[in-house]
Structure formats: C-alpha cells, structure tokens
Design a protein around this motif. Structure first.
Motif, PDB file in Angstrom:
ATOM      1  N   MET A   3       0.827  -1.208   0.000  1.00  0.00           N
ATOM      2  CA  MET A   3       0.000   0.000   0.000  1.00  0.00           C
ATOM      3  C   MET A   3       0.862   1.260   0.000  1.00  0.00           C
ATOM      4  N   LYS A   9       0.012  16.518   5.755  1.00  0.00           N
ATOM      5  CA  LYS A   9       0.088  17.512   6.833  1.00  0.00           C
ATOM      6  C   LYS A   9       1.351  17.328   7.654  1.00  0.00           C
ATOM      7  N   ARG A  14      -0.811  18.122  12.753  1.00  0.00           N
ATOM      8  CA  ARG A  14      -1.888  17.135  12.852  1.00  0.00           C
ATOM      9  C   ARG A  14      -1.309  15.759  13.165  1.00  0.00           C
ATOM     10  N   ASN A  15      -2.194  14.844  13.547  1.00  0.00           N
ATOM     11  CA  ASN A  15      -1.709  13.497  13.880  1.00  0.00           C
ATOM     12  C   ASN A  15      -1.773  12.537  12.696  1.00  0.00           C
ATOM     13  N   SER A  16      -2.024  13.057  11.478  1.00  0.00           N
ATOM     14  CA  SER A  16      -2.231  12.130  10.359  1.00  0.00           C
ATOM     15  C   SER A  16      -0.991  11.288  10.044  1.00  0.00           C
ATOM     16  N   ALA A  19      -0.798   8.653  12.767  1.00  0.00           N
ATOM     17  CA  ALA A  19      -1.845   7.649  12.534  1.00  0.00           C
ATOM     18  C   ALA A  19      -1.439   6.735  11.385  1.00  0.00           C
ATOM     19  N   ASN A  22       1.235   4.308  12.422  1.00  0.00           N
ATOM     20  CA  ASN A  22       0.681   3.244  13.265  1.00  0.00           C
ATOM     21  C   ASN A  22      -0.146   2.230  12.478  1.00  0.00           C
ATOM     22  N   HIS A  23      -0.391   2.494  11.206  1.00  0.00           N
ATOM     23  CA  HIS A  23      -1.217   1.584  10.408  1.00  0.00           C
ATOM     24  C   HIS A  23      -0.521   1.106   9.148  1.00  0.00           C
ATOM     25  N   THR A  24       0.799   1.201   9.127  1.00  0.00           N
ATOM     26  CA  THR A  24       1.505   0.674   7.960  1.00  0.00           C
ATOM     27  C   THR A  24       2.015  -0.713   8.298  1.00  0.00           C
ATOM     28  N   ILE A  25       2.070  -1.566   7.303  1.00  0.00           N
ATOM     29  CA  ILE A  25       2.687  -2.855   7.535  1.00  0.00           C
ATOM     30  C   ILE A  25       3.924  -2.967   6.661  1.00  0.00           C
ATOM     31  N   GLN A  99      -3.882   4.824  -0.052  1.00  0.00           N
ATOM     32  CA  GLN A  99      -4.721   5.411   0.996  1.00  0.00           C
ATOM     33  C   GLN A  99      -4.210   6.809   1.354  1.00  0.00           C
ATOM     34  N   SER A 100      -5.106   7.759   1.333  1.00  0.00           N
ATOM     35  CA  SER A 100      -4.743   9.124   1.751  1.00  0.00           C
ATOM     36  C   SER A 100      -5.144   9.320   3.201  1.00  0.00           C
ATOM     37  N   TRP A 101      -4.240   9.894   3.968  1.00  0.00           N
ATOM     38  CA  TRP A 101      -4.517  10.160   5.395  1.00  0.00           C
ATOM     39  C   TRP A 101      -4.963  11.595   5.557  1.00  0.00           C
ATOM     40  N   LEU A 102      -6.268  11.812   5.462  1.00  0.00           N
ATOM     41  CA  LEU A 102      -6.798  13.170   5.534  1.00  0.00           C
ATOM     42  C   LEU A 102      -7.140  13.532   6.967  1.00  0.00           C
TER      43      LEU A 102
ATOM     44  N   ARG B  12     -11.866   9.655  10.085  1.00  0.00           N
ATOM     45  CA  ARG B  12     -10.932  10.089  11.124  1.00  0.00           C
ATOM     46  C   ARG B  12     -11.325  11.441  11.721  1.00  0.00           C
ATOM     47  N   LYS B  13     -12.507  11.928  11.381  1.00  0.00           N
ATOM     48  CA  LYS B  13     -12.856  13.270  11.842  1.00  0.00           C
ATOM     49  C   LYS B  13     -14.137  13.265  12.663  1.00  0.00           C
ATOM     50  N   ASP B  44      -9.128   7.434  15.338  1.00  0.00           N
ATOM     51  CA  ASP B  44      -8.868   8.781  15.859  1.00  0.00           C
ATOM     52  C   ASP B  44     -10.194   9.474  16.194  1.00  0.00           C
ATOM     53  N   ALA B 123      -4.680  -2.098  10.552  1.00  0.00           N
ATOM     54  CA  ALA B 123      -3.682  -1.996   9.486  1.00  0.00           C
ATOM     55  C   ALA B 123      -3.865  -3.129   8.473  1.00  0.00           C
ATOM     56  N   ASP B 127      -4.889  -2.876   4.573  1.00  0.00           N
ATOM     57  CA  ASP B 127      -4.016  -3.487   3.577  1.00  0.00           C
ATOM     58  C   ASP B 127      -4.787  -4.415   2.643  1.00  0.00           C
ATOM     59  N   VAL B 132      -9.827   2.622  -1.036  1.00  0.00           N
ATOM     60  CA  VAL B 132      -9.884   3.274   0.271  1.00  0.00           C
ATOM     61  C   VAL B 132     -10.320   4.725   0.080  1.00  0.00           C
ATOM     62  N   SER B 134     -11.087   8.102   1.968  1.00  0.00           N
ATOM     63  CA  SER B 134     -10.823   8.740   3.265  1.00  0.00           C
ATOM     64  C   SER B 134     -11.575  10.044   3.381  1.00  0.00           C
TER      65      SER B 134
ATOM     66  N   VAL C 127      -7.525   9.861  -3.346  1.00  0.00           N
ATOM     67  CA  VAL C 127      -8.261  10.984  -2.779  1.00  0.00           C
ATOM     68  C   VAL C 127      -7.285  12.119  -2.467  1.00  0.00           C
ATOM     69  N   ASP C 130      -7.985  17.381   2.589  1.00  0.00           N
ATOM     70  CA  ASP C 130      -7.238  18.065   3.636  1.00  0.00           C
ATOM     71  C   ASP C 130      -7.174  17.181   4.883  1.00  0.00           C
TER      72      ASP C 130
END
Lengths: 102, 135, 130
Positions: A3, A9, A14-16, A19, A22-25, A99-102, B12-13, B44, B123, B127, B132, B134, C127, C130
């Motif tokens: 992935m 950010k 921010r905590n993205s 986060a 913490n979610h990557t393998i 995956q985007s960490w928004l 996450r919001k 989160d 995770a 995967d 996905v 978001s 995606v 923000d």
C-alpha cells in the motif's frame, strides 16, 4: 499486497502522519506531499517517529513541494527518497492500493 | 458490473465541526446500492461520530447520528472501531450506539455490526482493501 | 493503468486541487488514463466559472477545464455537495429556479454513484483532500 500511504500535513500540526505510521505494515511506502514534506526533515520533534517507521517502510517525499517550501535535500532524514510528480504516479502504480490520510 | 471490490471508508474526523463525517455517510449510503464488499473504519476522532446521545438542536444542524443505525438495513455490517482510538478518548463501546444487522443466513438473527479492533488489526484491514476512500 | 481521482477541497484555500491537477497531468503524460475526476465536499467549487483570480495567480478552474478539453476528461461535480454550495448547471437552474448557472466548461453535475463507479472501474483510486 502493498500500500502507498499519502500524508499531506506536518506531523507537528496534525496526527495524520502518526496515525499513518501506526497503520503501515512491512513493505508499505509513505509519500509525504504538501505540508507533510516538513516531516521528512531531520532534527525535528517528529523525526524519530519517521526514522523508526523507516525500519519497515519506505518514505518518499514530493520534490516540488519540498522546493516550494525552501527545504534543501540535505536537510532530509537519511534514506528518504525524493520523487517528482512522475515518480508520484509511479508509486501509485507500483503499489496495489493507495490510501490518503486526511 | 460484475466486479465486487473491497471498499473501505476511513473516518478520522469528529462530526459537526466539519462536514466530512456527514458527507462521508452520504457516500456510504449511495455506495450501498452498488453491491460491493463494504467496510467502515472509525479511527482517531472519527470514533466520536458513533457516540450515542447526540443532540444538535441548539447548534442548528441536522443530527445525522441516527442514520448509522440504518446501515444494517443496507447490508453494511462491517463497522470497525479502533480500540486504541476509543481508549485515547476515554471511551468504551458502551458510549457508542448499538448498531446491529440481521443475518439472513442465520434465521435473521440480530448481530452486532461494530467490531472493536486493534491498530494492527486495522492496518491489516486497510491493507486488504482495494478502494480506500478517506474523509 | 486507469485512475479514479477524488478532490475533496475547493480551490485556493487548500493545495488539494493543485496536487490532484499535477498528478493527473503526470499520469496522462506517462500514458495512463484518468477514468474520472470526482469533486466532493468543497471540491465542487473547483467547477465554478464565476471566479476571477488575479492575473498573476494560477486559474485553477480554467486549468481543469483545459486539461479536460485536451484529454477528454470526465470531470464530475457531486450534485448533493453542489446544491449545498451553489454550483449550478442548466438542469439544476431549471429544477431549483435559479437565475443563472455557473458550471465551468468540461464539468458536469452528477450523483455520488459516479464516485463509487470510479472506484470500481479504476485500477487505483486516489483521494486529494485536507
């Protein structure tokens, strides 16, 4: 499956990124774009988190966003690769999902 | 469309401060018509979306939280809530809405939709997903 | 490879639309196909033709229109999000009795199903938000 995780950010805003880390393998790639490029720098309060993550994942950073923010490549954490937009596209094709960490 | 893909909606919001939670739920509801393999992840501040007892009367916004309880009727029953995210916010599953679905293969038995998973389990779920989205 | 792109922020305030644009351009230059660009949340504001940015700034909306024209891209603005934020095409103008329409060239207004369809049809869905 592998992935590509996209973070945009600064980890000090921010905590993205945290986060995401913490979610990557193992075998995943994190690409830092936009304000996340600040988190690719060494000697910051978030550098050790990124360095720790790099034991299992690759970290890339978007060059145009680095340049825009006046960050020279020698300020980056060792092992971080710099890609341009063509490299960004290639990362999305080389990995199975994005995956985007928004 | 014969393909069935694994869709994961990542939330996450928190609700109300921004529109992302509500408009994410709108995508989930529309997406249900496409017969894909759908799962929702709440991590989160996203876990705040599922907190019960929301009352928006005095902020003039629509309380969309009852909509989550309709997800079971749309065959959306994989709702993953992250343990670490709940704990970091002083929440337990008892603070969340009780979401259920009816299993037609098990004589329409009512089953829980929410599964509490650890970050490393989440995770793996991410995967294994193919699309996905978001919010 | 076929890409589905979802843009979740409007122009100028966030970089998301710029990043998505440069990504699409690079993907097209590499010979890939953009199945669809979907605009959601405030992202629908990328589809207005009522904006007049200063001459020395980029014209984000026109840039999308031009890219769409050049590569026959499908730029889709989410109808529900557009109705909330006042992005109007001819159909919406008539249905809701508005005085004018403001959808930019190359954009069309359609339902959220278009995003799901992009997810199904594209090899990669990305995606930008923000």
């Amino acid at each position: 499956m592998s992935m590509l995780h996209i973070v945009n950010k600064s980890a000090l805003d921010r905590n993205s990124l945290e986060a995401c880390v913490n979610h990557t393998i193992k075998g995943a790639t994190i690409l830092m774009i936009e304000d996340a490029v600040y988190s690719a720098m060494k000697n910051t309060a978030s550098s050790s988190m990124v360095e720790g993550a790099m034991k299992d994942v690759s970290v890339a950073v978007l060059g145009p966003d680095l340049k825009a923010r006046g960050i020279s490549e020698e300020k980056l954490i060792d092992g971080v690769t710099v890609v341009d937009y063509a490299g960004f596209v290639e990362l999305t094709t080389k990995n199975d999902t994005v995956q985007s960490w928004l | 469309m014969a393909d069935v893909k694994k869709f994961l909606y990542v939330n996450r919001k928190a609700p109300y401060g921004t529109i992302y939670a509500w408009e994410s739920l709108e995508v989930v509801l529309i997406g249900a018509a496409f017969d894909q393999d759908v799962a929702l992840a709440f991590i989160d501040d996203g876990v705040y979306q599922l907190v019960k007892g929301q009352d928006t009367k005095e902020i003039g916004m629509k309380n969309f939280s009852p909509t989550y309880s309709a997800l079971g009727d749309y065959d959306i029953n994989k709702i993953y809530v992250e343990k670490e995210s709940l704990e970091a916010r002083g929440l337990t599953i008892d603070d969340l809405q009780h979401l259920v679905w009816e299993d037609e293969d098990d004589d329409w038995a009512e089953k829980d939709s929410i599964k509490i998973v650890t970050a490393s389990e989440m995770a793996e779920i991410m995967d294994q997903s193919e699309v996905v989205l978001s919010f | 490879m076929k890409f589905g792109i979802s843009v979740h922020e409007g122009p100028y305030t966030h970089q998301a639309s710029d990043s998505a644009y440069f990504f699409c351009k690079a993907a097209l230059e590499a010979g890939h196909e953009i199945f669809r660009v979907f605009f959601y949340h405030d992202g629908v504001n990328n589809g207005t033709n009522y904006a007049t940015p200063p001459q020395d700034d980029r014209h984000i909306m026109n840039r999308w229109s031009e890219l769409a024209k050049e590569h026959d891209l499908d730029l889709v603005v989410c109808v529900a999000a557009a109705q909330r934020r006042g992005i109007v095409d001819e159909g919406e103008q008539q249905r809701n009795g508005k005085e004018g329409k403001n959808i930019a060239d190359g954009f069309r207004i359609s339902g959220l199903g278009q995003l799901i369809e992009a997810g199904i049809e594209a090899d990669r869905t990305i995606v930008f938000g923000d």
